[in-house]
Enzyme design. Structure first.
Site, mmCIF file in Angstrom:
data_model
loop_
_atom_site.group_PDB
_atom_site.id
_atom_site.type_symbol
_atom_site.label_atom_id
_atom_site.label_comp_id
_atom_site.label_asym_id
_atom_site.label_seq_id
_atom_site.Cartn_x
_atom_site.Cartn_y
_atom_site.Cartn_z
ATOM 1 C CB CYS A 1 -0.160 4.793 4.425
ATOM 2 S SG CYS A 1 1.308 4.612 4.148
ATOM 3 C CB CYS B 1 4.769 1.997 5.947
ATOM 4 S SG CYS B 1 4.662 3.836 5.401
ATOM 5 C CB SER B 2 1.060 3.460 9.017
ATOM 6 O OG SER B 2 2.356 3.073 10.329
ATOM 7 C CB CYS B 3 1.904 8.133 5.752
ATOM 8 S SG CYS B 3 3.999 7.160 5.431
#
Length: 227
Positions: free
Chosen positions: A120, A123-125
């Site tokens: 991602c 961000c940190s999907c």
């Protein structure tokens, strides 16, 4: 040939300690702070302590084992794999896996000629509903998010020991708030005739992100490698 490591300003092993102030990693401090915030929100009526407890219990039941069940079923059932690749959420529903929080689940398959790895970049999907609510710290790091899109083969080899021959195409899949990804790793050799239950333990979280391969049956290898 130029050195990819020298060209890349964001190695995962880069020391960035001088670039920012020290982060307080005292567990007791953060535990107390979290409890104070929770108490304030409870007092304002946003939720109750019982609701918090039930949500924690629910999240604790969601682990990478759910994704491993999907992969193992796909390995033994070609028709299910076709449905999983065509519509990930519908296939999850077949197995009573709740993916309501995922808008779109895109499933990709690794083969002897193509290897997918997920990131991602913003961000940190992460597909928490099938891989668990706690993504690995490296997945959330700026270093991984920057490097893997520039030099995926190098990151896989240098940071995870996953060696890919030059003739294997590497595809980087960028997760977003709208779309999450699940990788079906290559089924390990030597598992012909194994049933679904026996295959599940071979499917790891990292193999479903694409930074490693599924475990080989005897766990004898010292590094990940496709020959």
């Amino acid at each position: 040939m130029s050195d990819p490591q020298a060209q890349n300003p964001f190695p995962l092993t880069q020391d960035t300690s001088a670039d920012h102030a020290h982060i307080n990693d005292d567990k007791a401090y953060w535990t107390q702070r979290t409890r104070v915030i929770q108490t304030l929100l409870e007092e304002k009526g946003f939720f109750t302590a019982a609701e918090v407890r039930r949500e924690i219990e629910r999240e604790d039941t969601i682990t990478p084992m759910l994704g491993a069940r999907l992969v193992a079923r796909a390995w033994v059932d070609a028709q299910f794999k076709a449905r999983l690749l065509a519509d990930g959420k519908a296939a999850c529903q077949e197995m009573d896996i709740d993916t309501v929080e995922i808008n779109r689940l895109e499933v990709v398959e690794n083969t002897p000629s193509v290897h997918h790895v997920v990131v991602c970049t913003l961000c940190s999907c992460y597909p928490r509903a099938i891989l668990g609510y706690h993504p690995p710290s490296w997945y959330k790091s700026t270093a991984y998010r920057h490097r893997v899109v520039v030099d995926p083969r190098g990151v896989l080899g240098e940071e995870f020991g996953t060696m890919l021959p030059d003739d294997i195409e590497v595809r980087v899949m960028d997760s977003t708030a709208d779309t999450r990804y699940l990788v079906i790793p290559v089924r390990p050799a030597g598992t012909d005739g194994w049933d679904e239950a026996a295959l599940i333990p071979l499917v790891t979280r990292d193999s479903m992100i694409g930074v490693s391969f599924a475990e080989i049956p005897d766990n004898a290898t010292k590094c990940n490698k496709i020959s």
